[in-house]
Design an enzyme around this catalytic site. Sequence first.
Site, PDB file in Angstrom:
ATOM      1  N   ALA A   1       0.821  -1.205   0.000  1.00  0.00           N
ATOM      2  CA  ALA A   1       0.000   0.000   0.000  1.00  0.00           C
ATOM      3  C   ALA A   1       0.860   1.261   0.000  1.00  0.00           C
ATOM      4  O   ALA A   1       0.484   2.263  -0.592  1.00  0.00           O
ATOM      5  CB  ALA A   1      -0.926  -0.016   1.207  1.00  0.00           C
ATOM      6  N   CYS A   2       2.025   1.211   0.625  1.00  0.00           N
ATOM      7  CA  CYS A   2       2.882   2.391   0.707  1.00  0.00           C
ATOM      8  C   CYS A   2       3.538   2.724  -0.631  1.00  0.00           C
ATOM      9  O   CYS A   2       4.117   3.784  -0.789  1.00  0.00           O
ATOM     10  CB  CYS A   2       3.943   2.219   1.789  1.00  0.00           C
ATOM     11  SG  CYS A   2       5.036   0.819   1.526  1.00  0.00           S
ATOM     12  N   SER A   3       3.427   1.836  -1.618  1.00  0.00           N
ATOM     13  CA  SER A   3       4.016   2.121  -2.927  1.00  0.00           C
ATOM     14  C   SER A   3       2.943   2.369  -3.965  1.00  0.00           C
ATOM     15  O   SER A   3       3.195   2.285  -5.158  1.00  0.00           O
ATOM     16  CB  SER A   3       4.921   0.960  -3.357  1.00  0.00           C
ATOM     17  OG  SER A   3       4.158  -0.218  -3.517  1.00  0.00           O
TER      18      SER A   3
END
Length: 157
Positions: free
Chosen positions: A104-106
Amino acid sequence: MSGSIYAPQSSPNATSFPPLAAGFSKAVEFISTKKDIQQRADRICGIRNRLEIGLREICPEVKVLGSLAPRLANTSLVVFPEIEGEMLVHRLLGDGIIVSTGAACSNGADSPSHVVVAMGIDYSIAKNALRVSLSNTATMAEIDRLLGSLKAILADL
């Protein structure tokens, strides 16, 4: 203590400060026992396993990354041979199904998932990753819908 959210020091008990007591009561409602948490994790793990079995039935060449390691109950990371994950993301989105190609952070990154690359997966294969995250309210019917959409997409290629 003027302006404090806490009960006045002169108060003999906390129940004389209703907002604090009401807030504490609401917080207690959200607390789950360890047994409840394990039961929810087991349920989601069963749904994730159904997803992975279904993916292998649709595409026997699919690789489930980390399947033999301890992992989150709600997440499945798979690699399809010769099929770019980003294309699958867009096609599934057209069916109202939201998945991603990596962590999710990418979100929005053009390169393959750093998690997949860190697992030693070749860059040319890592771009074929698809990540499915399940909510705690996920159902078997939703998995069946996802599998049906993927089957149609793969048949269309």
